[in-house]
Design a protein around this motif. Structure first.
Motif, PDB file in Angstrom:
ATOM      1  N   GLY A 240     -25.216   7.553  63.531  1.00  0.00           N
ATOM      2  CA  GLY A 240     -25.827   6.273  63.661  1.00  0.00           C
ATOM      3  C   GLY A 240     -27.398   6.246  63.602  1.00  0.00           C
ATOM      4  O   GLY A 240     -27.876   5.109  63.413  1.00  0.00           O
ATOM      5  N   LEU A 241     -28.002   7.317  63.380  1.00  0.00           N
ATOM      6  CA  LEU A 241     -29.508   7.614  63.406  1.00  0.00           C
ATOM      7  C   LEU A 241     -29.877   6.920  61.999  1.00  0.00           C
ATOM      8  O   LEU A 241     -28.976   7.044  60.810  1.00  0.00           O
ATOM      9  N   THR A 242     -31.054   6.140  62.005  1.00  0.00           N
ATOM     10  CA  THR A 242     -31.451   5.744  60.486  1.00  0.00           C
ATOM     11  C   THR A 242     -31.624   6.840  59.414  1.00  0.00           C
ATOM     12  O   THR A 242     -32.380   8.182  59.768  1.00  0.00           O
ATOM     13  N   LEU A 243     -31.226   6.871  58.290  1.00  0.00           N
ATOM     14  CA  LEU A 243     -31.432   8.197  57.264  1.00  0.00           C
ATOM     15  C   LEU A 243     -32.866   8.037  57.080  1.00  0.00           C
ATOM     16  O   LEU A 243     -33.411   7.155  56.722  1.00  0.00           O
ATOM     17  N   GLN A 244     -33.302   9.236  56.703  1.00  0.00           N
ATOM     18  CA  GLN A 244     -34.674   9.645  56.500  1.00  0.00           C
ATOM     19  C   GLN A 244     -34.804  10.211  54.790  1.00  0.00           C
ATOM     20  O   GLN A 244     -33.841  11.054  54.463  1.00  0.00           O
ATOM     21  N   TYR A 245     -35.920   9.997  54.163  1.00  0.00           N
ATOM     22  CA  TYR A 245     -36.323  10.580  52.822  1.00  0.00           C
ATOM     23  C   TYR A 245     -35.042  10.240  51.870  1.00  0.00           C
ATOM     24  O   TYR A 245     -34.396   9.423  51.625  1.00  0.00           O
ATOM     25  N   LYS A 246     -34.559  11.736  51.647  1.00  0.00           N
ATOM     26  CA  LYS A 246     -33.245  11.748  50.638  1.00  0.00           C
ATOM     27  C   LYS A 246     -32.023  11.777  51.133  1.00  0.00           C
ATOM     28  O   LYS A 246     -31.019  12.029  50.452  1.00  0.00           O
ATOM     29  N   GLN A 247     -31.993  11.615  52.560  1.00  0.00           N
ATOM     30  CA  GLN A 247     -30.775  11.533  53.196  1.00  0.00           C
ATOM     31  C   GLN A 247     -29.859  10.604  52.647  1.00  0.00           C
ATOM     32  O   GLN A 247     -30.216   9.258  52.585  1.00  0.00           O
ATOM     33  N   GLU A 248     -28.536  10.797  52.082  1.00  0.00           N
ATOM     34  CA  GLU A 248     -27.563   9.911  51.728  1.00  0.00           C
ATOM     35  C   GLU A 248     -26.768   9.475  52.702  1.00  0.00           C
ATOM     36  O   GLU A 248     -26.330   8.204  52.952  1.00  0.00           O
ATOM     37  N   ARG A 249     -26.088  10.124  53.520  1.00  0.00           N
ATOM     38  CA  ARG A 249     -24.746   9.900  54.295  1.00  0.00           C
ATOM     39  C   ARG A 249     -24.891  10.257  55.594  1.00  0.00           C
ATOM     40  O   ARG A 249     -24.477   9.909  56.633  1.00  0.00           O
ATOM     41  N   PHE A 250     -25.466  11.434  55.793  1.00  0.00           N
ATOM     42  CA  PHE A 250     -25.743  12.120  57.074  1.00  0.00           C
ATOM     43  C   PHE A 250     -27.126  12.515  57.393  1.00  0.00           C
ATOM     44  O   PHE A 250     -27.957  12.681  56.640  1.00  0.00           O
ATOM     45  N   CYS A 251     -27.443  12.230  58.592  1.00  0.00           N
ATOM     46  CA  CYS A 251     -28.895  12.820  59.127  1.00  0.00           C
ATOM     47  C   CYS A 251     -29.254  14.435  59.196  1.00  0.00           C
ATOM     48  O   CYS A 251     -30.379  14.793  59.185  1.00  0.00           O
ATOM     49  N   SER A 252     -28.268  14.883  59.382  1.00  0.00           N
ATOM     50  CA  SER A 252     -28.272  16.685  59.387  1.00  0.00           C
ATOM     51  C   SER A 252     -26.992  17.380  58.873  1.00  0.00           C
ATOM     52  O   SER A 252     -26.056  16.566  58.919  1.00  0.00           O
ATOM     53  N   ILE A 253     -27.388  18.446  58.885  1.00  0.00           N
ATOM     54  CA  ILE A 253     -25.749  19.265  58.410  1.00  0.00           C
ATOM     55  C   ILE A 253     -24.871  19.398  59.683  1.00  0.00           C
ATOM     56  O   ILE A 253     -23.529  19.436  59.394  1.00  0.00           O
ATOM     57  N   GLU A 254     -25.347  19.272  60.845  1.00  0.00           N
ATOM     58  CA  GLU A 254     -24.737  19.258  61.931  1.00  0.00           C
ATOM     59  C   GLU A 254     -23.651  18.015  62.056  1.00  0.00           C
ATOM     60  O   GLU A 254     -22.616  18.021  62.439  1.00  0.00           O
ATOM     61  N   CYS A 255     -24.451  16.827  61.678  1.00  0.00           N
ATOM     62  CA  CYS A 255     -23.466  15.527  61.385  1.00  0.00           C
ATOM     63  C   CYS A 255     -22.552  15.627  60.590  1.00  0.00           C
ATOM     64  O   CYS A 255     -21.300  15.342  60.835  1.00  0.00           O
ATOM     65  N   LYS A 256     -22.773  16.153  59.539  1.00  0.00           N
ATOM     66  CA  LYS A 256     -22.060  16.172  58.138  1.00  0.00           C
ATOM     67  C   LYS A 256     -20.732  17.140  58.544  1.00  0.00           C
ATOM     68  O   LYS A 256     -19.556  16.521  58.552  1.00  0.00           O
ATOM     69  N   CYS A 257     -20.989  18.366  59.255  1.00  0.00           N
ATOM     70  CA  CYS A 257     -19.664  19.220  59.533  1.00  0.00           C
ATOM     71  C   CYS A 257     -19.067  18.731  60.695  1.00  0.00           C
ATOM     72  O   CYS A 257     -17.957  18.752  60.521  1.00  0.00           O
ATOM     73  N   CYS A 258     -19.656  18.132  61.662  1.00  0.00           N
ATOM     74  CA  CYS A 258     -19.145  17.335  62.841  1.00  0.00           C
ATOM     75  C   CYS A 258     -18.050  16.139  62.338  1.00  0.00           C
ATOM     76  O   CYS A 258     -16.958  15.838  62.464  1.00  0.00           O
ATOM     77  N   TYR A 259     -18.649  15.356  61.233  1.00  0.00           N
ATOM     78  CA  TYR A 259     -17.714  14.073  60.778  1.00  0.00           C
ATOM     79  C   TYR A 259     -16.657  14.794  60.013  1.00  0.00           C
ATOM     80  O   TYR A 259     -15.510  14.143  59.931  1.00  0.00           O
ATOM     81  N   GLU A 260     -17.000  15.834  59.093  1.00  0.00           N
ATOM     82  CA  GLU A 260     -15.961  16.258  58.378  1.00  0.00           C
ATOM     83  C   GLU A 260     -14.597  17.051  58.955  1.00  0.00           C
ATOM     84  O   GLU A 260     -13.700  16.903  58.887  1.00  0.00           O
ATOM     85  N   SER A 261     -15.232  17.758  60.119  1.00  0.00           N
ATOM     86  CA  SER A 261     -14.192  18.323  61.115  1.00  0.00           C
ATOM     87  C   SER A 261     -13.224  17.234  61.738  1.00  0.00           C
ATOM     88  O   SER A 261     -12.022  17.501  62.018  1.00  0.00           O
ATOM     89  N   GLU A 262     -13.888  16.122  62.081  1.00  0.00           N
ATOM     90  CA  GLU A 262     -13.241  15.056  62.712  1.00  0.00           C
ATOM     91  C   GLU A 262     -12.266  14.288  61.553  1.00  0.00           C
ATOM     92  O   GLU A 262     -10.925  14.254  62.154  1.00  0.00           O
TER      93      GLU A 262
END
Length: 198
Positions: A109-131
């Motif tokens: 839920g953090l505000t995305l920065q620069y060119k981030q499109e869906r996730f703020c970090s690789i950790e968030c992407k991995c966590c989201y996909e594993s869920e």
């Protein structure tokens, strides 16, 4: 991460952050724009420093929208913008499309920065996909569907009600396949009523 709004600004619960509120009302919360600026600068804001949102949208905490200026400069800038009528015009426009102009991470839920499109970090992407990959068994979905709507089940697993309907269709298809294999009629299946001679 827990988010709330305070005076039109996003605040997040980070009790260990040095800029977190110490008072009882919002104890442990920190302004999101302060969190991003201090992370970018690598230090805490100095006592005379404040953050200005360039587009006047308090919810837009992208780093390119934030500048650090002195408290006196900040006050003068807002007086000027108020005299010209820019402050209300800009803030009203941005509040109306805050979801489009302020995309947030789909995981934390953090505000995305620069060119981030869906996730703020690789950790968030991995966590989201594993869920998302932790799909329930079809039997479990069927049991849940007896007491919950498809939309409610979907919210539990981060999918739409249509996706749940597809899971249930697979469940019923699987049940009818099993019943055909062992020769018993599936639930709700019609029989001709004729007795076959042996």
């Amino acid at each position: 991460m827990k988010f709330k709004l305070l005076n039109g600004y996003r605040i997040l619960y980070m009790p260990d952050h040095p800029s977190a509120f110490k008072g009882s009302g919002y104890k442990g919360y920190v302004y999101e724009h302060i969190y991003f600026i201090e992370k970018e600068l690598g230090r805490q804001l100095l006592p005379g420093e404040e953050i200005h949102h360039l587009d006047m949208n308090r919810l837009n905490n992208r780093l390119e929208n934030l500048i650090v200026i002195s408290k006196s400069q900040h006050t003068k800038l807002h007086v000027f913008l108020r005299r010209c009528g820019f402050d209300k015009k800009l803030s009203n426009e941005h509040r109306m499309n805050s979801e489009k102009t302020n995309p947030v991470c789909e995981n934390c839920g953090l505000t995305l920065q620069y060119k981030q499109e869906r996730f703020c970090s690789i950790e968030c992407k991995c966590c989201y996909e594993s869920e998302r990959n932790k799909r329930p068994t079809l039997d479990h979905v069927y049991e849940l569907s007896k007491t919950m709507s498809k939309e409610a089940i979907g919210r539990m697993y981060g999918v739409t009600g249509k996706a749940v309907a597809k899971w249930l269709a697979k469940y019923h298809t699987g049940m009818s396949t099993l019943s055909q294999a062992d020769g018993t009629p599936s639930e709700g299946a019609e029989t001709s009523g004729e007795v076959q001679s042996s």
